[in-house]
Design a protein around this motif. Structure first.
Motif, short mmCIF file in Angstrom:
data_model
loop_
_atom_site.label_atom_id
_atom_site.label_comp_id
_atom_site.label_asym_id
_atom_site.label_seq_id
_atom_site.Cartn_x
_atom_site.Cartn_y
_atom_site.Cartn_z
N GLY A 84 0.79 -1.22 0.00
CA GLY A 84 0.00 0.00 0.00
C GLY A 84 0.83 1.27 0.00
O GLY A 84 0.29 2.36 0.15
N LEU A 85 2.15 1.16 -0.16
CA LEU A 85 3.03 2.33 -0.14
C LEU A 85 3.66 2.62 -1.49
O LEU A 85 4.24 3.68 -1.69
CB LEU A 85 4.15 2.14 0.90
N GLY A 86 3.56 1.69 -2.42
CA GLY A 86 4.29 1.84 -3.68
C GLY A 86 3.88 3.06 -4.48
O GLY A 86 4.73 3.84 -4.92
N LEU A 87 2.57 3.28 -4.68
CA LEU A 87 2.14 4.43 -5.47
C LEU A 87 2.37 5.74 -4.74
O LEU A 87 2.60 6.78 -5.38
CB LEU A 87 0.66 4.27 -5.84
N ALA A 88 2.32 5.72 -3.39
CA ALA A 88 2.66 6.94 -2.65
C ALA A 88 4.11 7.32 -2.88
O ALA A 88 4.45 8.50 -3.03
CB ALA A 88 2.38 6.74 -1.16
N ILE A 89 4.99 6.31 -2.91
CA ILE A 89 6.41 6.56 -3.20
C ILE A 89 6.58 7.07 -4.62
O ILE A 89 7.36 7.99 -4.89
CB ILE A 89 7.23 5.29 -2.96
N VAL A 90 5.84 6.49 -5.57
CA VAL A 90 5.92 6.94 -6.95
C VAL A 90 5.57 8.43 -7.06
O VAL A 90 6.26 9.21 -7.72
CB VAL A 90 4.97 6.10 -7.83
N GLU A 91 4.50 8.82 -6.38
CA GLU A 91 4.09 10.22 -6.44
C GLU A 91 5.18 11.14 -5.90
O GLU A 91 5.48 12.19 -6.47
CB GLU A 91 2.80 10.41 -5.66
N ARG A 92 5.81 10.77 -4.76
CA ARG A 92 6.85 11.61 -4.17
C ARG A 92 8.07 11.70 -5.09
O ARG A 92 8.65 12.78 -5.26
CB ARG A 92 7.28 11.07 -2.81
N LEU A 93 8.49 10.58 -5.67
CA LEU A 93 9.68 10.58 -6.53
C LEU A 93 9.46 11.40 -7.80
O LEU A 93 10.34 12.14 -8.24
CB LEU A 93 10.08 9.14 -6.87
N VAL A 94 8.27 11.27 -8.40
CA VAL A 94 8.00 12.03 -9.62
C VAL A 94 7.91 13.53 -9.30
O VAL A 94 8.41 14.37 -10.04
CB VAL A 94 6.70 11.52 -10.28
N ALA A 95 7.28 13.86 -8.16
CA ALA A 95 7.20 15.27 -7.76
C ALA A 95 8.59 15.85 -7.53
O ALA A 95 8.84 17.03 -7.81
CB ALA A 95 6.34 15.40 -6.50
N ALA A 96 9.52 15.05 -6.98
CA ALA A 96 10.88 15.53 -6.77
C ALA A 96 11.58 15.84 -8.09
O ALA A 96 12.55 16.60 -8.12
CB ALA A 96 11.68 14.49 -5.99
N HIS A 97 11.10 15.26 -9.20
CA HIS A 97 11.64 15.56 -10.53
C HIS A 97 10.93 16.73 -11.18
O HIS A 97 11.24 17.10 -12.32
CB HIS A 97 11.52 14.33 -11.44
N GLY A 98 9.97 17.33 -10.50
CA GLY A 98 9.21 18.42 -11.09
C GLY A 98 8.10 17.95 -12.00
O GLY A 98 7.58 18.73 -12.81
N GLY A 99 7.72 16.67 -11.89
CA GLY A 99 6.70 16.11 -12.75
C GLY A 99 5.44 15.76 -12.00
O GLY A 99 5.20 16.20 -10.88
N SER A 100 4.59 14.94 -12.63
CA SER A 100 3.32 14.53 -12.03
C SER A 100 2.99 13.13 -12.48
O SER A 100 3.52 12.63 -13.48
CB SER A 100 2.20 15.50 -12.42
N VAL A 101 2.08 12.47 -11.74
CA VAL A 101 1.63 11.12 -12.08
C VAL A 101 0.13 11.07 -11.88
O VAL A 101 -0.43 11.73 -11.00
CB VAL A 101 2.34 10.07 -11.18
N ALA A 102 -0.55 10.31 -12.76
CA ALA A 102 -2.01 10.21 -12.70
C ALA A 102 -2.41 8.80 -13.07
O ALA A 102 -1.70 8.09 -13.79
CB ALA A 102 -2.65 11.22 -13.66
N ALA A 103 -3.57 8.39 -12.55
CA ALA A 103 -4.13 7.06 -12.82
C ALA A 103 -5.40 7.21 -13.62
O ALA A 103 -6.15 8.19 -13.46
CB ALA A 103 -4.40 6.31 -11.52
N GLY A 104 -5.65 6.24 -14.49
CA GLY A 104 -6.87 6.29 -15.30
C GLY A 104 -7.24 4.92 -15.81
O GLY A 104 -6.61 3.89 -15.48
N HIS A 105 -8.31 4.87 -16.62
CA HIS A 105 -8.79 3.63 -17.21
C HIS A 105 -8.19 3.44 -18.59
O HIS A 105 -7.97 4.40 -19.32
CB HIS A 105 -10.31 3.65 -17.33
N ARG A 106 -7.96 2.19 -18.94
CA ARG A 106 -7.46 1.87 -20.27
C ARG A 106 -8.62 1.44 -21.15
O ARG A 106 -9.50 0.68 -20.71
CB ARG A 106 -6.42 0.76 -20.20
N VAL A 107 -8.64 1.94 -22.38
CA VAL A 107 -9.69 1.56 -23.31
C VAL A 107 -9.61 0.06 -23.55
O VAL A 107 -8.54 -0.48 -23.87
CB VAL A 107 -9.55 2.33 -24.63
#
Length: 606
Positions: free
Chosen positions: A568-591
């Motif tokens: 339950g911590l993996g995506l929270a870590i992903v968000e912090r690491l991407v933010a540290a690069h000045g970027g962003s991460v988002a989740a969505g549905h695949r067609v």
């Protein structure tokens, strides 16, 4: 509807009240004494001021600046028993009667000194009508060294006159009004006489100024189609001189309205352009009474009445301050009590807020802070509970295996050891994830961004995950660009991709495909971005869970089964690491089914 005044408004109202009381008291005290001497004093001051202005205007017409006017100001101040100061329009002191005075006298300006404006007005009111009329105003010649000599020379020292008519004369005739001396028609030219032709000294300088103004006016009048005659005067002992006159102005009807406006425009522009360096600039005059005169006024008013007025003003100020402070201090006391309750641990404390002034906004800010602290405390409690839950299962398993091995229920063989190692790895994984999040929260997460190819980093992450994917029968595929440049930390981005790929592989059925696409795009501000999309064909993410997947310890599966939920911590870590690069991460549905997680990193080498 206009609300009640705020704290600033009440302060202003209190100040206005004090000022009003002071003004009324001062008016009552000074009216009696001022009424007896006001008219006499006004006449005397007006006469003195008018004489000072006239003397200074005359001085300014003959000098290029006010820097040497101190002596004249001292004479005028001594004669009028005043202090005199001259400043520029920005308030900087130019000259004063008191040499030790650092700045202009305080108070309202007495007058504006503008010698150039007066000279222009004189010239516009009196257009030249004869060959011996000068373009320079008489008031300038009177004040300027060499002006009187030039006027005298004009009457006696010129033997030859060259006439350059503004319009061709019929049959070569000369204009009317010329003297009986030798005159001739010359070719019109705008060349001013040289310094050798005009001579030196004050007379020569004044002659050159006259020539420049006349030629300037001539050029302007020609552009406005106004008839004019240009005359060059030659004399053995006199400087070569150019004069300009308007024959139409000498007629019985004078200049037409259109020609009069043209003359005024040309006279204004040429005199302003030519005389600005020659006369003193516009300045502000301050004339103030001396200290002895002020003491005499105070004695007429009376010291006791002034003391009484000051006491009344002080009492009014104190009363206004008390009334304003009571209104302000009441909510401040409530806010102080609430902060003490919060310091004692009562995070539910709130303060009542009424109005829209500064104190009311402070109360709302306090309530917002208390709500944020309450939410943070709830999050902390929930996190402690989640950490305990995550650690309880592997610890319980370890204890069970160890007790079973001790009691002989399980044989302590390779399988038993492998089970212990697996549970230890789970514990280590949870602890490592928590350490990364703690570093991110403290702002100490180390990210070394270097220019590089994101595709190389993606390929390395896919190679590391391929064994786990093959074991579950899942195919890993990379799509998109062969090269995509962005400044990034390869180790941290591999950590991001490892979390995303691990989730995608774990939620994909056997035989499914997990794809990683790398593309480049530009944002609304035309900045380059690198987009990484990790897509799977698993069960996907429910719409109500899309906004929560990056929260700590969140799992879509409430049972928290390790096979489907991880720590339950993996995506929270992903968000912090991407933010540290000045970027962003988002989740969505695949067609077509499944989930897609998109990482955006700033592109380029910056």
């Amino acid at each position: 509807m206009v609300g009640p005044p705020g704290l600033l408004g009440r302060s202003i109202l209190a100040s206005v009240l004090v000022a009003a009381v002071a003004s009324v008291a001062t008016a009552l005290l000074t009216t009696h004494a001022a009424r007896l001497s006001a008219e006499r004093e006004e006449v005397r001051v007006a006469h003195i001021d008018r004489e000072i202005v006239e003397r200074l205007e005359e001085y300014g017409r003959g000098q290029a600046s006010w820097s040497r006017a101190g002596r004249l100001l001292g004479e005028l101040a001594g004669a009028s028993q005043t202090k005199i100061a001259v400043t520029d329009v920005d308030g900087r002191r130019l000259a004063g009667s008191d040499q030790e005075q650092p700045s202009a006298a305080a108070g309202e300006p007495t007058a504006v000194l503008d010698p150039l404006a007066g000279l222009v007005a004189d010239a516009m009111a009196d257009p030249p009508t004869a060959y011996d009329d000068l373009s320079l105003p008489a008031s300038l010649l009177t004040a300027r060294p060499g002006g009187a000599d030039l006027r005298a020379a004009l009457r006696r020292d010129y033997d030859v006159i060259g006439v350059c008519p503004g319009l061709p004369a019929a049959d070569g005739e000369l204009p009317d009004g010329l003297p009986s001396t030798f005159a001739l028609v010359i070719v019109c030219e705008d060349r001013p006489p040289t310094r050798s032709e005009t001579g030196s000294g004050p007379l020569g300088r004044t002659a050159r100024l006259q020539n420049a103004v006349a030629l300037d006016q001539r050029a302007c009048l020609q552009r406005r189609d106004v008839p004019s005659a240009l005359v060059r005067l030659y004399g053995d002992e006199a400087p070569e001189l150019i004069t300009l006159h308007l024959p139409e102005a000498a007629g019985p009807d004078g200049l037409t309205p259109a020609h009069q406006r043209a003359w005024e425009d040309c006279a204004t522009s040429s005199l302003t352009r030519q005389l600005r360096p020659e006369v003193a600039p516009a300045a502000v005059l301050y004339v103030t009474e001396t200290r002895e005169v002020q003491r005499g006024l105070l004695s007429r008013i009376g010291g006791m009445r002034i003391l009484v007025a000051l006491l009344v003003i002080l009492a009014a100020a104190v009363l206004a301050s008390l009334l304003a402070s009571r209104r302000v201090l009441r909510p401040v006391r409530r806010l102080t009590a609430a902060t003490q309750e919060m310091a004692a641990g009562d995070l539910a404390t709130r303060v009542p807020v009424v109005g829209h002034d500064e104190v009311a906004r402070l109360g709302r800010s306090f309530n917002d802070m208390a709500a944020a602290l309450t939410a943070a405390d709830e999050q902390r409690r929930r996190m402690v509970s989640d950490v305990a839950h995550e650690l309880r299962t592997p610890l319980s398993n370890l204890r069970g295996y160890l007790e079973a091995g001790r009691d002989g229920v399980l044989e302590r063989d390779v399988a038993w050891t492998a089970s212990l190692l697996e549970e230890a790895i789970v514990l280590q994984h949870v602890v490592d994830d928590l350490a990364v999040l703690a570093q991110a929260d403290a702002g100490r997460l180390e990210v070394r961004r270097l220019p590089g190819d994101v595709v190389v980093t993606v390929d390395a992450a896919l190679a590391a995950m391929r064994g786990q994917a093959d074991a579950r029968g899942v195919t890993l595929v990379r799509r998109g660009l062969p090269v995509a440049s962005a400044a990034h930390d390869p180790l941290r981005i591999r950590q991001v991709l490892a979390n995303l790929l691990s989730n995608a592989v774990r939620h994909s059925p056997p035989g499914a495909e997990v794809s990683v696409a790398v593309e480049e795009e530009r944002g609304d501000d035309d900045r380059p971005w690198v987009r990484i999309e990790v897509a799977d064909r698993g069960e996907g993410i429910a719409p109500e869970h899309l906004a929560q997947v990056f929260e700590r310890f969140f799992r879509a599966d409430p049972s928290r089964a390790r096979e489907t939920g991880g720590s339950g911590l993996g995506l929270a870590i992903v968000e912090r690491l991407v933010a540290a690069h000045g970027g962003s991460v988002a989740a969505g549905h695949r067609v077509g089914g499944g989930a897609v997680l998109t990482v955006l990193l700033p592109g380029g080498s910056g």
